[in-house]
Scaffold this active site. Sequence first.
Site, short mmCIF file in Angstrom:
data_model
loop_
_atom_site.label_atom_id
_atom_site.label_comp_id
_atom_site.label_asym_id
_atom_site.label_seq_id
_atom_site.Cartn_x
_atom_site.Cartn_y
_atom_site.Cartn_z
CE LYS A 120 17.38 5.49 15.59
NZ LYS A 120 18.40 6.18 14.80
CD GLU B 8 15.39 13.12 7.07
OE1 GLU B 8 14.54 13.60 6.30
OE2 GLU B 8 15.47 11.93 7.37
NE ARG C 40 8.55 6.67 -5.10
CZ ARG C 40 8.10 6.00 -4.05
NH1 ARG C 40 6.81 5.71 -3.94
NH2 ARG C 40 8.90 5.59 -3.10
CB VAL D 24 17.13 0.15 18.14
CG1 VAL D 24 18.32 0.67 18.93
CG2 VAL D 24 15.83 0.43 18.86
CB ALA E 154 -0.89 0.01 1.24
N GLY F 198 19.41 0.65 12.98
CA GLY F 198 19.30 0.11 11.61
C GLY F 198 19.70 -1.34 11.50
CG ASP G 143 16.53 9.08 15.33
OD1 ASP G 143 15.56 8.46 14.86
OD2 ASP G 143 17.70 8.64 15.28
N1 HSE Z 1 17.93 9.69 11.16
C1 HSE Z 1 18.53 8.55 11.78
C2 HSE Z 1 20.02 8.76 11.90
C3 HSE Z 1 18.29 7.27 11.05
O1 HSE Z 1 20.54 9.81 11.53
O2 HSE Z 1 20.67 7.86 12.40
C4 HSE Z 1 16.93 6.71 11.27
O3 HSE Z 1 16.65 6.57 12.62
#
Ligand code: HSE
Length: 448
Positions: free
Chosen positions: A205, A190, A49, A132, A43, A134, A201
């Site tokens: 985590k 970003e 795309r 957490v 979805a 990646g 962030d």
């Molecule tokens: N934006 C996060 C970072 C990655 O810079 O590690 C995703 O949690």
Amino acid sequence: MKPIQVGLLGIGTVGSGVFNVLRRNQQEIRRRAGRAIAITMVADLDVARAQSLVGPDTQVVSDARAVIANPEIAIVIELIGGYGIARKLVLEAIEAGKHVVTANKALLAVHGTEIFAAAHRRGVMVAFEAAVAGGIPIIKALREGLTANRIQWVAGIINGTTNFILSEMRDKGLDFAAALKDAQTLGYAEADPTFDIEGVDAAHKVTLMSAIAFGIPVQFDKAYVEGITQLAAQDIRYAEQLGYRIKLLGIAKRREGDAIRHTRDGIELRVHPSLVPAKRLIANVEGAMNAVMVQGDAVGTTLYYGKGAGSEPTASAVIADLVDITRLHTADAAHRVPHLAFQPDAMSDLPVLPMGEVVTSYYLRLRVADQAGVLAKVTGILAQADISIDAVLQREADEVGGEGSTQTDVIILTHDCVEARMNAALAQMQALPTVLAPIVRIRKEELA
Ligand code: HSE
């Protein structure tokens, strides 16, 4: 056996990575899982795309609820992010009896208690390895690999954006704003980097790790969160001269109460810049890489290192969860690994301690008038507060303002003390007429 069918909500960088890795490694994954894993439905609001990304064999719809309503789908992967619609869809998927895999740290750190309780009631799994660090399998390590241990602390570089910025500041002597700009130009930060640079962030985590390490509920609202925006290049330089690097650490620490310090049992849960001895491996984690240290009573210190973001590293974690669920979904729910490592009826009510009760050591930088007795006054305040000094560094005086009036930086490293005590001492030092600028205070972790 027919493949286990998976529905994917939201296909972006991570979702495409999941597709690519599942396709590329399908034989290996099947041999491990005992069954093929197939994403049969996606979805996404941008159907055209999404269809071009997944190819003609996968059905693409714009309505996530159509995926949840499909009785053939056993597992729903949520890669939408945020805690608005994602929360609703995850709860609906659970109610529909689907197992859920998510990379959404914000959602679980804030609404985890509700989501895990719903999953427990419904007898389904909610897996979140990708939330957490990646690609680093830190959830698995904490929840299963270290299950024999009484975990003492977890400390991690769990935000790649800020670690990249700190590396740039150190390597190139840049200030924060210039390093952030570099990070944005190179695609490491970003356009709106607020969650990363303000430590939010990382706090999401470390909140998840604290729950798994100590068997406490997820309590993001109790975490202390301080980012890197106030860091100055000169503090990174001074720290280096004293044998330290500055890293943004997420820390979850078990604290035993101490009658002498008048402290109580609890959990420290905090994100802030920290001095770390340069000789520690974790101090040498540079660029956008992540690393997590875990100290357990039996195992001692362990360290986990890898990519904390990116398409295929995050897909690696998502697929590991898919394999776990494929192996376990027919098992009695009571025999599966609990979401937060501890059985739901055996969770701890240890409090998350307010920052004033945290015990740590400090780096202080004071801009002072270069006059006789200034250092004695400052150290006298620390002595009165029973805060022990570990090292002092005084820079050569700078000529400012003419007529021989000079100023200098005094850097003090302290031993451990309770933060409230340090706050009181700082207020007294700040009030001295010879202290000429706001005192810089950065916490220090030996991680020994
Ligand atoms: N934006 C996060 C970072 C990655 O810079 O590690 C995703 O949690």
